[in-house]
Write an enzyme that holds these catalytic residues in place. Structure first.
Site, mmCIF file in Angstrom:
data_model
loop_
_atom_site.group_PDB
_atom_site.id
_atom_site.type_symbol
_atom_site.label_atom_id
_atom_site.label_comp_id
_atom_site.label_asym_id
_atom_site.label_seq_id
_atom_site.Cartn_x
_atom_site.Cartn_y
_atom_site.Cartn_z
ATOM 1 N N ARG A 262 0.998 -1.123 0.062
ATOM 2 C CA ARG A 262 0.120 0.039 0.020
ATOM 3 C C ARG A 262 0.844 1.346 -0.079
ATOM 4 O O ARG A 262 0.530 2.304 -0.784
ATOM 5 C CB ARG A 262 -0.783 -0.279 1.301
ATOM 6 N N HIS B 136 0.753 4.309 -2.728
ATOM 7 C CA HIS B 136 0.609 5.560 -2.196
ATOM 8 C C HIS B 136 1.737 6.494 -2.597
ATOM 9 O O HIS B 136 1.601 7.770 -2.767
ATOM 10 C CB HIS B 136 0.017 5.666 -0.718
ATOM 11 N N GLY C 168 4.956 10.472 -8.684
ATOM 12 C CA GLY C 168 5.803 9.281 -9.234
ATOM 13 C C GLY C 168 6.350 8.686 -7.954
ATOM 14 O O GLY C 168 6.286 9.083 -6.840
ATOM 15 N N SER D 48 8.497 10.112 -1.609
ATOM 16 C CA SER D 48 8.166 11.084 -0.949
ATOM 17 C C SER D 48 7.312 10.763 0.092
ATOM 18 O O SER D 48 7.024 11.659 0.901
ATOM 19 C CB SER D 48 7.374 12.230 -2.053
ATOM 20 N N ASN E 151 -3.327 8.946 4.226
ATOM 21 C CA ASN E 151 -2.168 7.989 4.713
ATOM 22 C C ASN E 151 -1.956 7.990 6.079
ATOM 23 O O ASN E 151 -0.710 7.368 6.506
ATOM 24 C CB ASN E 151 -1.000 8.857 4.053
ATOM 25 N N HIS F 214 -5.582 -5.588 -3.291
ATOM 26 C CA HIS F 214 -6.428 -5.748 -2.046
ATOM 27 C C HIS F 214 -6.824 -7.322 -1.512
ATOM 28 O O HIS F 214 -7.651 -7.341 -0.926
ATOM 29 C CB HIS F 214 -7.948 -4.896 -2.399
#
Length: 322
Positions: A65, A69, A75, A79, A97, A194
């Site tokens: 995940r 994210h 991209g 980060s 998040n 998922h």
């Protein structure tokens, strides 16, 4: 996919268009990027992920995940790993998040790799490799991860609003993925992420309470499944950690997610929307009937998604810019 409290993707993501600069980054990636400069990087990262998994079975879903994210915002540039500072709230602290976890796994992997090859392997590459390991070590496929990503220096919590949400319909999902150069085939395949993880009640309350004026529950939910969700997520006084697994085998990477989707036993309305369009429903049926076809498509789409990059440096500490 970007559920407020969902382990994973719950895919997974501020690129608006896959521009020329990002295409150049894709071309720069290579599966043998570290063969000469840090040949033991991948095996070192795998060992760290494996050890973390032994202590916490939620780690694979968390890493997968986290990677999604990261990639869907600016991209795959790491980060999402940056800590907030006094004058800047980073992606990590954006509403979708808040429930991301297992950042320590990336920290441990970075420390181990730095000891072998200082200033060589980016945090973005470590996260991409850790996400692959998370899938493989959970019983899923393996693949050669193209490497050579650079780490980004910008991370803004406000940009997490661009992540596809758990209440998105098929049109909204398509648009979100298309803005990142990803097709409907990629959308359906990557939604299979998922198959790992857990969601807190807040991400699917919309389907089981006050769904519509004359319907309390989403009619696309199978009735007994809806009842089970309501039992763990009552309308009021919901325990903070209450929720449901994303499929019935939440620590195994398999195609159960698609089988349950066809039975009306999906958790998010964004998941259920995959059967509302002919093409996407055909793909759901295909993956439900063949784990091999799902894995092949997932690997292809993961390589495509994880090759979107726009970073500038190799961070020495994954939580702060150089």
């Amino acid at each position: 996919m970007a559920a407020k409290n969902t382990t994973f993707f719950s895919l997974l993501f501020g690129l608006i268009l896959l521009g020329v600069s990002h295409l150049n980054q894709i071309n720069a990636l290579s599966s043998n990027y570290y063969d000469q400069t840090c040949p033991k990087a991948e095996s070192t990262i795998t060992s760290v992920v494996k050890k973390a998994m032994l202590n916490d079975r939620r780690v694979p879903a968390a890493l997968l995940r986290m990677h999604f994210h990261d990639c869907f915002i600016r991209g795959c540039d790491g980060s999402v790993l940056l800590n907030s500072t006094g004058n800047n709230q980073t992606e990590k602290d954006g509403p979708p998040n808040i429930s991301l976890h297992a950042f320590y796994v990336i920290d441990h992997a970075k420390k181990a790799v730095e000891a072998l090859c200082p200033k060589t392997v980016s945090c973005a590459d470590i996260l991409a490799l850790a996400a692959r390991d998370a899938v493989t070590l959970s019983g899923g496929p393996t693949w050669d991860v193209p490497k050579g990503r650079k780490d980004g220096r910008v991370s803004k919590a406000t940009e997490t609003r661009q992540l596809p949400g758990p209440t998105f319909n098929i049109s909204q999902l398509q648009q979100s993925f298309a803005q990142r150069g990803l097709s409907i085939d990629d959308l359906v395949a990557l939604s299979g992420g998922h198959t790992l993880g857990f969601s807190h009640c807040s991400s699917f309350q919309n389907r089981i309470h006050n769904f519509a004026a004359k319907q309390s529950v989403d009619p696309t939910l199978q009735s007994s499944f809806a009842a089970s969700l309501k039992s763990v997520c009552p309308a009021q006084n919901t325990p903070k950690n209450a929720g449901a697994n994303l499929d019935s085998t939440p620590t195994t990477f398999d195609n159960r997610y698609y089988k349950l989707l066809l039975q009306g036993k999906s958790i998010f309305s964004s998941d259920q929307s995959l059967v509302t369009m002919a093409k996407s429903r055909t793909l759901v049926s295909k993956f439900a009937s063949s784990k091999q076809e799902f894995e092949k498509a997932f690997v292809k789409s993961m390589i495509k998604m994880s090759s979107i990059n726009g970073g500038q440096e190799v961070r020495l500490d994954c939580r702060v810019v150089n």
